[in-house]
Scaffold this active site. Sequence first.
Site, PDB file in Angstrom:
ATOM      1  N   THR A   1      45.043  18.494  -0.621  1.00  0.00           N
ATOM      2  CA  THR A   1      43.579  18.298  -0.679  1.00  0.00           C
ATOM      3  C   THR A   1      42.922  19.483   0.033  1.00  0.00           C
ATOM      4  O   THR A   1      42.747  20.527  -0.561  1.00  0.00           O
ATOM      5  CB  THR A   1      43.166  16.948  -0.048  1.00  0.00           C
ATOM      6  OG1 THR A   1      43.691  16.854   1.261  1.00  0.00           O
ATOM      7  CG2 THR A   1      43.653  15.792  -0.881  1.00  0.00           C
TER       8      THR A   1
ATOM      9  N   GLU B   1      42.774  20.320   9.507  1.00  0.00           N
ATOM     10  CA  GLU B   1      41.509  20.833   8.967  1.00  0.00           C
ATOM     11  C   GLU B   1      40.839  21.789   9.945  1.00  0.00           C
ATOM     12  O   GLU B   1      40.516  21.428  11.072  1.00  0.00           O
ATOM     13  CB  GLU B   1      40.571  19.679   8.614  1.00  0.00           C
ATOM     14  CG  GLU B   1      40.909  19.124   7.229  1.00  0.00           C
ATOM     15  CD  GLU B   1      40.083  17.919   6.842  1.00  0.00           C
ATOM     16  OE1 GLU B   1      39.323  17.425   7.670  1.00  0.00           O
ATOM     17  OE2 GLU B   1      40.234  17.474   5.689  1.00  0.00           O
TER      18      GLU B   1
ATOM     19  N   LYS C   1      51.428  16.456   2.515  1.00  0.00           N
ATOM     20  CA  LYS C   1      50.063  16.995   2.513  1.00  0.00           C
ATOM     21  C   LYS C   1      49.322  16.384   3.703  1.00  0.00           C
ATOM     22  O   LYS C   1      49.628  15.280   4.152  1.00  0.00           O
ATOM     23  CB  LYS C   1      49.339  16.720   1.199  1.00  0.00           C
ATOM     24  CG  LYS C   1      49.129  15.310   0.755  1.00  0.00           C
ATOM     25  CD  LYS C   1      47.921  14.550   1.268  1.00  0.00           C
ATOM     26  CE  LYS C   1      46.691  15.391   1.359  1.00  0.00           C
ATOM     27  NZ  LYS C   1      45.550  14.527   1.840  1.00  0.00           N
TER      28      LYS C   1
ATOM     29  N   THR D   1      45.743  10.512   6.145  1.00  0.00           N
ATOM     30  CA  THR D   1      45.962  10.835   4.752  1.00  0.00           C
ATOM     31  C   THR D   1      47.067  11.854   4.668  1.00  0.00           C
ATOM     32  O   THR D   1      46.897  12.974   4.254  1.00  0.00           O
ATOM     33  CB  THR D   1      44.729  11.353   4.031  1.00  0.00           C
ATOM     34  OG1 THR D   1      43.707  10.420   4.228  1.00  0.00           O
ATOM     35  CG2 THR D   1      44.993  11.434   2.527  1.00  0.00           C
TER      36      THR D   1
END
Lengths: 415, 415
Positions: B161, B284, B187, B198
């Site tokens: 993602t 992130e 991921k 996630t």
Amino acid sequence: MINGIEEKQFATIEGGVCAAKGFKANGLNCGLNKDKNKNDLGLVVSDVMCNAAAVYTTNKVKGAPILVTKAHLAACGGRTRGFIANSKNANTCNIDGVEKAEAMCQLAAKALGIQPEEIVVASTGVIAQILPIEPIAEHVEELAAGLSYEGNQKAANAIMTTDTVMKEIAVEFELDGKSCRMGGMAKGSGMIHPNMATTLNFITTDAAVGSELLQKALSDVVKVTYNCLSVDGDTSTNDTVLLMANGLAGNPEVTSESEEYKIFKSALYFVMMNLTRMLAKDGEGASKLIECTCAGAPDLDTAITVARSVVRSPLVKSAMFGRDANCGRIFCAIGYAEADFDIDRMEVAMSSENGRVEVYRDGAGIEFSEEKAEEILSADEIFIHIDLHQGDAYAKAWGCDLTYDYVRINGDYRT
Amino acid sequence: MINGIEEKQFATIEGGVCAAKGFKANGLNCGLNKDKNKNDLGLVVSDVMCNAAAVYTTNKVKGAPILVTKAHLAACGGRTRGFIANSKNANTCNIDGVEKAEAMCQLAAKALGIQPEEIVVASTGVIAQILPIEPIAEHVEELAAGLSYEGNQKAANAIMTTDTVMKEIAVEFELDGKSCRMGGMAKGSGMIHPNMATTLNFITTDAAVGSELLQKALSDVVKVTYNCLSVDGDTSTNDTVLLMANGLAGNPEVTSESEEYKIFKSALYFVMMNLTRMLAKDGEGASKLIECTCAGAPDLDTAITVARSVVRSPLVKSAMFGRDANCGRIFCAIGYAEADFDIDRMEVAMSSENGRVEVYRDGAGIEFSEEKAEEILSADEIFIHIDLHQGDAYAKAWGCDLTYDYVRINGDYRT
């Protein structure tokens, strides 16, 4: 009713910690802060001894000032005349921390002509840097000499760190026909999380309230105000909430859980809830306040856990900053709250002064207008409403968005 | 030994999830992702049925794919042929979530000529948006037709993602004289927190291992790898770790906690620990990896709790980003870890390829060279070492710094 406390509106007045009868305050720059326009040393003193109640950080690493404050309150049977406080240095994790915190009380007491045990102490700022005592020693007489019944803002300025606005509030209420006042000041603004953070909070009142009930009221209110505040999930080493009641209003001392006690507790909730909102709204780097209400919970702790889970989620916080109605992140944060409830019965909505939109019902997200949602999220106070539909308990939690500025401020805090 | 697992080095090989004998993979863009160069649909299938073990999110909101995966594994006695996975849409909090997840399995099964229950499913992406099934239906035959023993990177690309790099690893080891292989892909990269996030993680092996021990090995390893990973404190709705063992290496099936089982578990730890590090490093917006070791703990859970508390602290993370050796924040995060230990006996140090500095001993911070500390923090892998000096247990936790990019990515994730 939140935690047995009735939510009432009170008329606010000027004066902060000096609003109540017999409280003087002062603040100045002693040189801990290189910015001479910013105070770094504050003093608040009552004309007479006060009953005191306090709540401290739950962090295992406790600032030396907390140890000294506890000892002094114990030595005086839970009573105190006031406190000295500094910003810029937390006096924590230092080899000489207790010695320095004691010295601050001794210096203040000498300047005031009282005993060191009659004063308590609080510090906020960088952890694990030796606190220089000289700047305080050199300015403490000036600090004491300048005490005044209008000095509240000087003291409120002295405890600020990365706060961008001063936080104070005061209210008026009646107990047994006597007019009473209560005022508070607080500082944030990072390291704020459930169970408190580098929040220093000082509340003064001229109401006469017995020691035991004063502590009970404070503990009950802290649970549903400061402990429901999250800026970033960090719980600091130096958090202190101190409530001082000097009795100068002349009401008969509140010693039972009477109607008078209920009014007092509602006033305390109003003061602390508003300070909590101010702290959230001025969280480090924050551009908006997030208030999450969890209603219909099976019990209070569940309501608190769910509401706090939402306001502390970095993903929810980032989405709020970006005005992105990414509601899945809200559902996700509710889902990982460590509490026992049935997620499928809940309803969720978002609102602000710009409107309201329902986003979840019957176990699934509801489609909504993105335009409308963005309009709602463009306000500077966002409300998230959760109804679990499985009981009567409810609670609120307060937080703020996560912004570039939070990272900037905390990437280089010490310089 | 971490949680009874011996930390061994293994020789890494190419091939990811296709490294083990009998595993084919493919991935393509079916149109969920508007960027045609980014795959959004992946398929990994074993030539024969596999024993399977799985661990899922602890979030009360569970993605529909998880419900369907659980049901299919149960229907096949804990066995499966493989999985279909998509990115861009989590298929969670949707009224037709289960229906769509079932449809994905039916489509894949039809294209493969097997039963729908023989396939499991995983989705990652935005929560609470209806998953369009048409793009998947239109491309599933092409997806199945393109399966190959070299398709691992196409599948690994499909599950990404906001990941900036593909994450895969494979190793070789011997069981009872037979050469075995194990490979994995994962991921991230936001919403990652203890108890997973996630993260989708798929591990394939040709070793023959009994179902019960396969699950035990996976659970033991997850506890000290993925569950010790924190990017931002959010726990997602869709986390899945799936371990498939097809037995094609030809070793006698491992059915007791033998030496062979220990080797298998060490290999699994090596694979998952390295994927965990990759996930943390590519968190992130991350610019660096933070690895915190807590040694000398009275028990494993205390070690995990303390190490995780440090890597998840936004204040520690921000300071690491700013190369600011604000160690008080580390002590603070250790102090608020919800575990029972004596804080005064601990020692703390920081290191990187650029050196090492001791920062805490005997209940107080140690003065250190700011220059040296900044040099250490300028590396892209930072190690924080805690020794509680009150037992033998130890654990590691992995995280990353908190940067402007984290806020940027998450302020506007859906657009």
